[in-house]
Design a protein around this motif. Structure first.
Motif, mmCIF file in Angstrom:
data_model
loop_
_atom_site.group_PDB
_atom_site.id
_atom_site.type_symbol
_atom_site.label_atom_id
_atom_site.label_comp_id
_atom_site.label_asym_id
_atom_site.label_seq_id
_atom_site.Cartn_x
_atom_site.Cartn_y
_atom_site.Cartn_z
ATOM 1 N N ALA A 77 0.860 -1.182 0.000
ATOM 2 C CA ALA A 77 0.000 0.000 0.000
ATOM 3 C C ALA A 77 0.895 1.230 0.000
ATOM 4 N N THR A 78 0.519 2.239 -0.783
ATOM 5 C CA THR A 78 1.333 3.456 -0.849
ATOM 6 C C THR A 78 0.509 4.606 -1.415
ATOM 7 N N GLY A 79 1.009 5.806 -1.202
ATOM 8 C CA GLY A 79 0.405 6.960 -1.826
ATOM 9 C C GLY A 79 0.929 7.132 -3.244
ATOM 10 N N LEU A 80 0.195 7.886 -4.072
ATOM 11 C CA LEU A 80 0.590 8.171 -5.447
ATOM 12 C C LEU A 80 0.778 9.675 -5.616
ATOM 13 N N ASP A 81 1.766 10.052 -6.424
ATOM 14 C CA ASP A 81 1.950 11.483 -6.701
ATOM 15 C C ASP A 81 1.006 11.902 -7.828
ATOM 16 N N ASN A 82 1.138 13.130 -8.287
ATOM 17 C CA ASN A 82 0.218 13.646 -9.307
ATOM 18 C C ASN A 82 0.319 12.894 -10.626
ATOM 19 N N ASN A 83 1.443 12.248 -10.849
ATOM 20 C CA ASN A 83 1.620 11.454 -12.078
ATOM 21 C C ASN A 83 1.322 9.981 -11.841
ATOM 22 N N TYR A 84 0.722 9.694 -10.715
ATOM 23 C CA TYR A 84 0.334 8.329 -10.334
ATOM 24 C C TYR A 84 1.535 7.389 -10.194
ATOM 25 N N ASN A 85 2.641 7.960 -9.791
ATOM 26 C CA ASN A 85 3.812 7.149 -9.443
ATOM 27 C C ASN A 85 3.802 6.871 -7.942
ATOM 28 N N PHE A 86 4.387 5.770 -7.587
ATOM 29 C CA PHE A 86 4.464 5.424 -6.167
ATOM 30 C C PHE A 86 5.246 6.492 -5.401
ATOM 31 N N ILE A 87 4.760 6.844 -4.222
ATOM 32 C CA ILE A 87 5.535 7.664 -3.290
ATOM 33 C C ILE A 87 6.249 6.675 -2.377
ATOM 34 N N TYR A 88 7.481 6.362 -2.715
ATOM 35 C CA TYR A 88 8.164 5.242 -2.057
ATOM 36 C C TYR A 88 8.404 5.430 -0.559
ATOM 37 N N PRO A 89 8.689 6.655 -0.081
ATOM 38 C CA PRO A 89 8.844 6.797 1.385
ATOM 39 C C PRO A 89 7.583 6.434 2.164
ATOM 40 N N GLU A 90 6.418 6.419 1.480
ATOM 41 C CA GLU A 90 5.163 6.086 2.146
ATOM 42 C C GLU A 90 4.778 4.620 1.939
ATOM 43 N N LEU A 91 5.590 3.894 1.198
ATOM 44 C CA LEU A 91 5.216 2.526 0.825
ATOM 45 C C LEU A 91 5.369 1.566 1.995
ATOM 46 N N ASN A 92 4.365 0.774 2.223
ATOM 47 C CA ASN A 92 4.408 -0.313 3.192
ATOM 48 C C ASN A 92 4.070 -1.604 2.463
ATOM 49 N N ALA A 93 4.831 -2.637 2.730
ATOM 50 C CA ALA A 93 4.607 -3.882 1.998
ATOM 51 C C ALA A 93 5.069 -5.072 2.830
ATOM 52 N N PHE A 94 4.531 -6.227 2.436
ATOM 53 C CA PHE A 94 4.939 -7.483 3.043
ATOM 54 C C PHE A 94 5.030 -8.504 1.923
ATOM 55 N N ALA A 95 6.096 -9.308 1.950
ATOM 56 C CA ALA A 95 6.272 -10.258 0.860
ATOM 57 C C ALA A 95 6.946 -11.525 1.365
ATOM 58 N N LEU A 96 6.595 -12.622 0.718
ATOM 59 C CA LEU A 96 7.305 -13.884 0.879
ATOM 60 C C LEU A 96 7.981 -14.169 -0.456
ATOM 61 N N LEU A 97 9.304 -14.220 -0.428
ATOM 62 C CA LEU A 97 10.073 -14.462 -1.647
ATOM 63 C C LEU A 97 10.739 -15.824 -1.547
ATOM 64 N N GLU A 98 10.415 -16.701 -2.475
ATOM 65 C CA GLU A 98 11.013 -18.028 -2.519
ATOM 66 C C GLU A 98 11.840 -18.150 -3.792
ATOM 67 N N THR A 99 13.142 -18.310 -3.612
ATOM 68 C CA THR A 99 14.028 -18.496 -4.764
ATOM 69 C C THR A 99 14.113 -19.988 -5.045
ATOM 70 N N LEU A 100 13.524 -20.396 -6.164
ATOM 71 C CA LEU A 100 13.513 -21.814 -6.515
ATOM 72 C C LEU A 100 14.901 -22.271 -6.922
ATOM 73 N N ASP A 101 15.542 -21.478 -7.725
ATOM 74 C CA ASP A 101 16.946 -21.704 -8.073
ATOM 75 C C ASP A 101 17.495 -20.387 -8.594
ATOM 76 N N GLY A 102 18.739 -20.137 -8.303
ATOM 77 C CA GLY A 102 19.328 -18.879 -8.739
ATOM 78 C C GLY A 102 20.830 -18.874 -8.544
ATOM 79 N N LYS A 103 21.482 -18.006 -9.265
ATOM 80 C CA LYS A 103 22.931 -17.851 -9.154
ATOM 81 C C LYS A 103 23.239 -16.375 -8.991
ATOM 82 N N ILE A 104 23.944 -16.051 -7.897
ATOM 83 C CA ILE A 104 24.303 -14.662 -7.622
ATOM 84 C C ILE A 104 25.620 -14.332 -8.313
ATOM 85 N N THR A 105 25.628 -13.264 -9.086
ATOM 86 C CA THR A 105 26.858 -12.843 -9.774
ATOM 87 C C THR A 105 27.043 -11.338 -9.618
ATOM 88 N N ASP A 106 28.309 -10.934 -9.521
ATOM 89 C CA ASP A 106 28.673 -9.505 -9.478
ATOM 90 C C ASP A 106 27.968 -8.756 -8.351
#
Length: 295
Positions: A47-76
């Protein structure tokens, strides 16, 4: 009138590159994923506020997520490279991730990640902390380093003299692990790392065991010397008795035996206690330790 938006989304077995491309805001809130090539499942609610151009206002953003990496390789990934450089892991392969789950909370412009673990060969890591949506880092890393690999650590980094002394204390230990507690700051592109504390973990026990064995070896050598000296003493006493024409041979030998046993016990106990003192705190002077050394 200020606008707000609430969004719930779910990805299943999607490539990371595809997810970042399809949802531009996802790259902003999941910047570390840009360094991973692989596939993920994710459930996201924000959930977040939007500016006049309907972009996210990131300092106001609140979120919750579950991220599951099935397979991946970290580089650089600079933070990982910085950590590897400090620990002397220069010949490592790219870090591979499989079936890894991370709980993520975003609040007040910061991405909070619950503690997660990973391993590189026989090095084990626990990471927790947060980074801002502007990619400033505030993480702590507990690295469990094999004691036998302590000599690889790059002490040219900013390490306090007392921690250097503590590290050097364990350079001779070949068993167990040391816990090195790092603080990581800076940004993803220019991270900084600082060693804050050392936890002996199993290396402490290994150091005590090694110290006891060293003490036993030293004591055995000293006892052999003591035995030789006392035997010579007793022999000299016997010679004096015999030279004086002493006829009670049994009494002479009984007396010599008692003298031998008393002097051996006294000098061996003294030698053991002196050896414990010399270990300097690695072995506690108690009955159990004393018995262990006597054995």
């Amino acid at each position: 009138v200020k606008s707000n938006v609430e969004l719930k989304t779910n990805f299943e077995n999607i490539s990371i590159a595809e997810s970042l491309e399809s949802l531009p805001f996802f790259k902003k809130i999941s910047y570390p994923l840009t360094f991973i090539d692989g596939r993920i499942n994710t459930t996201l609610s924000l959930a977040t506020g939007l500016d006049n151009n309907y972009n996210f206002i990131y300092p106001e953003l609140n979120a919750f997520a579950l991220l599951e990496t099935l397979d991946g390789k970290i580089t650089d990934f600079k933070p990982l490279e910085k950590l590897n450089s400090f620990l002397g892991l220069h010949d490592r392969a790219d870090l591979v991730i499989k079936q890894s789950k991370n709980w993520i909370t975003i609040q007040d412009g910061w991405v909070q990640i619950e503690e997660f673990v990973f391993s590189i060969n026989d090095y084990h890591f626990k990471v927790k902390g947060a980074h801002s949506l502007e990619n400033n880092l505030n993480y702590t890393i507990l690295a469990e380093v094999p004691s036998a690999k302590i000599s690889q650590i790059n002490l040219e980094e900013h390490v306090s003299p007392n921690l250097i002394a503590k590290l050097n204390k364990y350079r001779s230990v070949q068993k167990g692990h040391l816990g090195l507690l790092f603080e990581m700051k800076g940004t993803f592109n220019t991270p900084t790392i600082k060693l804050n504390e050392i936890d002996v973990i199993s290396a402490g026990k290994a150091l005590v065991e090694q110290s006891i064995q060293d003490a036993k070896d030293s004591i055995r050598t000293k006892i052999d010397t003591i035995r030789t000296d006392i035997e010579n003493d007793v022999r000299d006493t016997l010679d004096v008795f015999l030279d004086n024409g002493e006829e009670k041979i049994e009494t002479i030998f009984d007396s010599a035996q008692v003298k031998f046993e008393e002097e051996m016990k006294s000098k061996i106990d003294s030698t053991i206690l002196n050896q414990i003192d010399s270990i300097g705190g690695n072995i506690i002077k108690d009955n159990k330790t004393l018995d262990s050394l006597k054995d």
